[in-house]
Enzyme design. Structure first.
Site, PDB file in Angstrom:
ATOM      1  CD1 TRP A  26      17.452-111.880   9.230  1.00 42.25           C
ATOM      2  CD2 TRP A  26      16.697-113.239   7.641  1.00 42.25           C
ATOM      3  NE1 TRP A  26      18.328-111.816   8.183  1.00 42.25           N
ATOM      4  CE2 TRP A  26      17.877-112.644   7.179  1.00 42.25           C
ATOM      5  CE3 TRP A  26      16.028-114.138   6.808  1.00 42.25           C
ATOM      6  CZ2 TRP A  26      18.417-112.915   5.932  1.00 42.25           C
ATOM      7  CZ3 TRP A  26      16.565-114.415   5.566  1.00 42.25           C
ATOM      8  CH2 TRP A  26      17.747-113.804   5.140  1.00 42.25           C
ATOM      9  CB  SER A  58      18.838-115.260  15.262  1.00 39.14           C
ATOM     10  OG  SER A  58      17.459-115.398  14.995  1.00 39.14           O
ATOM     11  CD  GLU A  60      22.675-109.392  13.656  1.00 36.07           C
ATOM     12  OE1 GLU A  60      23.673-109.560  12.926  1.00 36.07           O
ATOM     13  OE2 GLU A  60      21.599-110.024  13.487  1.00 36.07           O
ATOM     14  CB  VAL A  80      12.294-117.834  12.741  1.00 38.44           C
ATOM     15  CG1 VAL A  80      12.066-119.117  11.948  1.00 38.44           C
ATOM     16  CG2 VAL A  80      11.051-117.478  13.560  1.00 38.44           C
ATOM     17  CB  VAL A  81      17.726-120.107  13.095  1.00 36.66           C
ATOM     18  CG1 VAL A  81      18.898-120.543  12.227  1.00 36.66           C
ATOM     19  CG2 VAL A  81      18.050-118.827  13.849  1.00 36.66           C
ATOM     20  CB  THR A  86      25.422-123.857   4.117  1.00 38.09           C
ATOM     21  OG1 THR A  86      24.733-122.859   4.881  1.00 38.09           O
ATOM     22  CG2 THR A  86      25.235-123.606   2.627  1.00 38.09           C
ATOM     23  CG  HIS A  88      24.560-119.382   8.030  1.00 34.74           C
ATOM     24  ND1 HIS A  88      25.573-118.525   8.407  1.00 34.74           N
ATOM     25  CD2 HIS A  88      23.406-118.706   8.211  1.00 34.74           C
ATOM     26  CE1 HIS A  88      25.046-117.373   8.800  1.00 34.74           C
ATOM     27  NE2 HIS A  88      23.728-117.464   8.690  1.00 34.74           N
ATOM     28  CG  HIS A 113      17.074-119.834  23.427  1.00 34.17           C
ATOM     29  ND1 HIS A 113      16.415-120.136  22.258  1.00 34.17           N
ATOM     30  CD2 HIS A 113      18.388-119.920  23.146  1.00 34.17           C
ATOM     31  CE1 HIS A 113      17.299-120.405  21.310  1.00 34.17           C
ATOM     32  NE2 HIS A 113      18.505-120.281  21.831  1.00 34.17           N
ATOM     33  NE  ARG A 127       9.037-126.830  17.255  1.00 29.22           N
ATOM     34  CZ  ARG A 127       8.618-127.749  16.406  1.00 29.22           C
ATOM     35  NH1 ARG A 127       7.936-127.411  15.333  1.00 29.22           N
ATOM     36  NH2 ARG A 127       8.879-129.029  16.605  1.00 29.22           N
TER      37      ARG A 127
END
Length: 158
Positions: A26, A58, A60, A80-81, A86, A88, A113, A127
């Site tokens: 992703w 992420s 996984e 990247v999240v 929502t 989620h 991390h 970032r």
């Protein structure tokens, strides 16, 4: 991003260590770049043995980080999240952070991390270590995890 307190670690002498890198697919343009920065940081630290693996998302990352921890001195995970509308986002971030921490503790192998948990694509770009970024999490997370592996070695921990 706090903007203060950065220890400004440029490199460490990690020659002889084996590094595992796992990245989500992703937001691959950003994750690909962070992986390239991680490989550059490893090389700058004297690491020549680097294994790279990719996963879909992420969530996984921890299972592959655990597999890499079995044969590597240190592992760093990238993803990247981005917050949506929502809950989620919160569940993914909690799962990834808990999973990577558990792998590090269970396997006694440092796991960096490098998952960007942000509110916008712009924050992620800031970032990701791009030419116009203000931070380089690929480089920073890699040097930090190599430094931790060296600290464990110094303490006599396998």
């Amino acid at each position: 991003m706090a903007g203060f307190g950065d220890p400004h670690m440029e490199t460490v002498d990690a020659a002889g260590l084996r590094l595992g890198i796992v990245g989500a697919r992703w937001h691959s343009d950003l994750v690909d770049h962070m992986i390239e920065r991680a490989k550059a940081a490893a090389e700058a630290c004297g690491v020549t043995d680097v294994v790279v693996s990719r996963v879909v998302g992420s969530v996984e990352l921890p299972i592959i980080a655990q597999a890499l921890a079995g044969s590597c001195d240190a592992v760093v995970a990238f993803g990247v999240v981005i917050k949506g509308e929502t809950d989620h986002y919160a569940y993914v971030n909690d799962s990834v952070t808990s999973g990577l921490t558990r792998v590090a503790l269970d396997e006694r192998t440092p796991v960096g991390h490098g998952v960007l948990t942000v509110h916008s694509l712009g924050q992620a770009r800031d970032r990701a270590g791009l030419e116009d970024s203000i931070e380089d999490k690929g480089w920073q997370a890699t040097v930090a995890v190599l430094d931790t592996a060296l600290a464990l070695r110094e303490l006599g921990k396998p």
